[in-house]
Design an enzyme around this catalytic site. Structure first.
Site, PDB file in Angstrom:
ATOM      1  N   HIS A  28       0.812  -1.211   0.000  1.00 59.72           N
ATOM      2  CA  HIS A  28       0.000   0.000   0.000  1.00 59.72           C
ATOM      3  C   HIS A  28       0.851   1.269   0.000  1.00 59.72           C
ATOM      4  O   HIS A  28       0.350   2.357  -0.284  1.00 59.72           O
ATOM      5  CB  HIS A  28      -0.916   0.045   1.228  1.00 59.72           C
ATOM      6  N   HIS A  34       6.625   6.658   5.944  1.00 56.68           N
ATOM      7  CA  HIS A  34       6.153   6.172   4.641  1.00 56.68           C
ATOM      8  C   HIS A  34       5.622   7.333   3.815  1.00 56.68           C
ATOM      9  O   HIS A  34       5.399   8.430   4.319  1.00 56.68           O
ATOM     10  CB  HIS A  34       5.068   5.105   4.842  1.00 56.68           C
ATOM     11  N   THR A  36      -4.836   6.829   8.643  1.00 59.09           N
ATOM     12  CA  THR A  36      -5.499   7.122   7.358  1.00 59.09           C
ATOM     13  C   THR A  36      -5.676   5.877   6.506  1.00 59.09           C
ATOM     14  O   THR A  36      -6.006   5.974   5.327  1.00 59.09           O
ATOM     15  CB  THR A  36      -4.731   8.195   6.566  1.00 59.09           C
ATOM     16  N   THR A  37      -5.411   4.712   7.091  1.00 61.40           N
ATOM     17  CA  THR A  37      -5.665   3.437   6.411  1.00 61.40           C
ATOM     18  C   THR A  37      -6.486   2.566   7.353  1.00 61.40           C
ATOM     19  O   THR A  37      -6.446   2.763   8.577  1.00 61.40           O
ATOM     20  CB  THR A  37      -4.344   2.715   6.079  1.00 61.40           C
TER      21      THR A  37
HETATM   22 ZN    ZN Z   1       0.316   7.620   6.132  1.00 58.45          ZN
END
Ligand code: ZN
Length: 274
Positions: A106, A133, A222-223
């Protein structure tokens, strides 16, 4: 092995069901707990199509917007920022650290070998860097405008609180610190080929804009599982990377960003530079 398990548990992009609870013990004595475990199988998710953000609520209830939701990212409206006390300023204690580069399926992620080597402090609490990330484009917007990319530095306290530093990225001068990571990005997202040890240490603080004020608010991962209770500190001054560096990131993930979420009754504070 333990640090690898913790890394998996902490991966924001992990879609794996997590039932194992471990703690990382290090020479500093700090024990950083894993992200709250998921006790049921969470379905796979993506950034588009039927498994995209509009339907994340089907696999993780917190991802569904509703009254009182405190989800991330948000649109940061500069004229509406409220003044904050300097106690909220995040003091960064990052230094040269050995990382591995990981393709999570992702996002492109860097994980420190020592999960308590780098830390930040805010409001008297110390949070340890677990990974950083990239998202392309940005997740947070400034007055409705996206940046080319966004870096997230995920930090966690010994009692499990999460503080994320968000860094907006625009096109401009290259970031030399990024080259080591970009040159060794695994193209595969399948274990074990998705992890590469980096040989040259990286000082993560070089990715932070010096002298920048920040916007701070309470939000979420946010995932999926979109867990709330995350303290966000988004720097208002962007950093730059070159177009070829962005192209390198985009070659792995070209649109791994969640749309902005309703602010509801949350306050967003303007925190002075450290
Ligand atoms: Zn992030």
């Amino acid at each position: 092995m333990i640090s690898r398990l913790v890394r998996d548990l902490l991966s924001l992009g992990s879609a794996m069901a997590i039932v194992v609870v471990v703690a990382a013990c290090t020479s500093t004595g700090a024990v950083v707990p894993p992200t709250p475990s998921q006790t049921s199988t969470m379905g796979t998710w993506s950034y588009e199509g039927s498994a995209g953000p509009d339907n994340w609520g089907e696999i993780a209830a917190a991802c569904r917007d509703g009254e009182g939701s405190r989800e991330s990212p948000i649109d940061i409206q500069l004229a509406k920022l409220l003044p904050a006390t300097s106690a909220k300023t995040v003091m960064v204690n990052y230094g040269p650290t050995v990382f591995s580069a990981e393709n999570t399926g992702h996002a492109v992620e860097a994980v420190p070998e020592n999960l308590t080597a780098d830390s930040v402090t805010a409001d008297g609490t110390t949070y340890y860097l677990q990974q950083f990330h990239f998202h392309v484009s940005s997740e947070h917007t400034l007055d409705g405008s996206y940046s080319a990319a966004e870096l997230h530095f995920v930090n966690k306290s010994v009692d499990g609180k999460v503080l994320v530093l968000g860094v907006l990225v625009q096109l401009g001068d290259a970031s030399s610190a990024l080259d080591e990571m970009l040159s060794k990005l695994p193209s595969s997202s399948a274990s074990p080929d998705n992890v590469t040890a980096l040989t040259k240490p990286i000082d993560p603080s070089v990715f932070l804009p010096s002298g920048s004020p920040s916007a701070q608010y309470e939000g979420s991962l946010t995932t999926p599982p979109c867990t709330e209770g995350v303290r966000w500190n988004v720097y208002l001054t962007p950093i730059t990377i070159s177009s070829s560096q962005l192209a390198e990131l985009t070659s792995r993930y070209s649109a791994n960003h969640r749309p902005t979420q309703p602010l509801h009754d949350r306050l967003v504070e303007r925190v002075p530079a450290a």
